[in-house]
Motif scaffolding. Structure first.
Motif, mmCIF file in Angstrom:
data_model
loop_
_atom_site.group_PDB
_atom_site.id
_atom_site.type_symbol
_atom_site.label_atom_id
_atom_site.label_comp_id
_atom_site.label_asym_id
_atom_site.label_seq_id
_atom_site.Cartn_x
_atom_site.Cartn_y
_atom_site.Cartn_z
ATOM 1 N N ASN A 1 2.041 12.265 -2.797
ATOM 2 C CA ASN A 1 2.960 12.370 -2.228
ATOM 3 C C ASN A 1 3.410 13.280 -2.820
ATOM 4 N N LYS B 1 0.259 4.284 -1.016
ATOM 5 C CA LYS B 1 -0.788 5.486 -0.991
ATOM 6 C C LYS B 1 -2.188 5.534 -0.091
ATOM 7 N N LEU B 2 -2.833 6.083 0.942
ATOM 8 C CA LEU B 2 -4.124 6.122 1.542
ATOM 9 C C LEU B 2 -4.213 7.371 2.156
ATOM 10 N N ILE C 1 0.991 -1.808 -0.154
ATOM 11 C CA ILE C 1 0.223 -0.046 0.156
ATOM 12 C C ILE C 1 1.134 1.541 -0.094
ATOM 13 N N GLU D 1 -0.470 2.127 4.858
ATOM 14 C CA GLU D 1 0.387 2.973 4.205
ATOM 15 C C GLU D 1 2.025 2.525 4.762
ATOM 16 N N LYS D 2 2.454 1.562 3.291
ATOM 17 C CA LYS D 2 3.415 1.006 2.970
ATOM 18 C C LYS D 2 3.746 0.007 3.865
ATOM 19 N N VAL E 1 -6.801 3.591 -2.116
ATOM 20 C CA VAL E 1 -5.380 2.917 -1.563
ATOM 21 C C VAL E 1 -4.970 3.175 -3.713
#
Length: 294
Positions: free
Chosen positions: A215, A43-44, A41, A89-90, A61
């Motif tokens: 981002n 970006k959320l 994931i 995220e991540k 997401v």
């Protein structure tokens, strides 16, 4: 003894079967059903509900697989009770039994023609294996962008926006303004805009932030920014302080100074006289807002 070996063999076969069922994002098709993907994931963000105070209408997401392919997915607020604990995220997850639809949104932040929709029947489970890089950056080539070498409205990742016009909206503009207001005068500033929307107009390349899907990295301690800084400043062991200051002074000035110094301002009367299609900066005073107009 033989039973123990048999059970061990069964588990190994099961793991191999699970791995072989993984479908890469680039191979997804709207006709597929019961597909399983392994993704990170990247970006959320949450879309607020307009009916429930402090409620969530949906969670968006951006997912990336081990090939580096990315796709946008939507989780309706109704299904968050089941899936939200896995949406971090991540983090890396397995996702299965989702719907695949067309990526037709005006605010899309990925390039594939499809997007995913998680339902209550979908399953999201933790993956203990790292999938791709932590940030999933795929930096675009400056020369390709400046020469209009990519399709219009493509979503790209951009670093060090030299000779490319970058527009940051809302929270991204505030993030940059806050950083610039607190940085030291001789600081070298390197920026990465991830998931920026690319356009080409009037012989110039433009990139802007995408709604909440972008981002923005400003002097973050990540490999791409560190490497870019080193390419600008050179190896500190082989450069003098005066040389590093010279390089730093040649970098773009603040957004405010650049805007005030290099922009050509027009009045409303000037705009009415222009016959050609072009971008202009209009100065004026807001007298009032028309009621009922958003």
């Amino acid at each position: 003894m033989s039973k123990a070996v048999s059970r061990g063999t069964s588990k190994l076969t099961s793991r191999l079967t699970d791995n072989s069922e993984i479908t890469h994002l680039s191979r997804l098709d709207a006709s597929m059903t019961n597909v399983k993907i392994k993704v990170r994931i990247i970006k959320l963000w949450k879309l607020p509900s307009y009916k429930v105070v402090n409620g969530t209408h949906a969670v968006e997401v951006i997912l990336m697989d081990e090939e580096g392919s990315k796709i946008q997915a939507t989780v309706n607020g109704t299904y968050l009770i089941k899936h939200e604990k896995f949406l971090v995220e991540k983090s890396c997850v397995f996702i299965q039994r989702f719907d695949i639809g067309d990526n037709m949104s005006t605010y899309r932040v990925t390039n594939p023609p499809h997007r995913l929709f998680l339902t209550f029947d979908s399953t999201v489970t933790k993956c203990n294996v790292e999938v791709g890089s932590l940030y999933g950056l795929t930096l675009a080539d400056f020369d390709v962008l400046r020469n209009n070498g990519v399709p219009p409205d493509l979503v790209i990742d951009l670093i060090g926006s030299h000779n490319i016009f970058v527009t940051l909206w809302e929270s991204y503009a505030e993030q940059l303004n806050t950083f610039m207001a607190n940085k030291r005068e001789d600081d070298t500033v390197v920026i990465i805009l991830q998931f920026g929307k690319y356009t080409f107009s009037g012989g110039r390349a433009y990139v802007s932030s995408c709604f909440q899907g972008s981002n923005l990295f400003i002097n973050d301690s990540i490999e791409e920014i560190i490497s870019f800084k080193n390419s600008l400043l050179g190896n500190e062991g082989h450069q003098s302080v005066s040389t590093r200051r010279l390089v730093s002074s040649q970098l773009p000035c603040s957004l405010e100074n650049d805007f005030l110094t290099h922009s050509v301002f027009s009045t409303i009367a000037d705009v009415n006289k222009k016959e050609e299609v072009k971008s202009v900066v209009v100065t004026g005073t807001i007298i009032s807002f028309m009621p009922g107009v958003d």
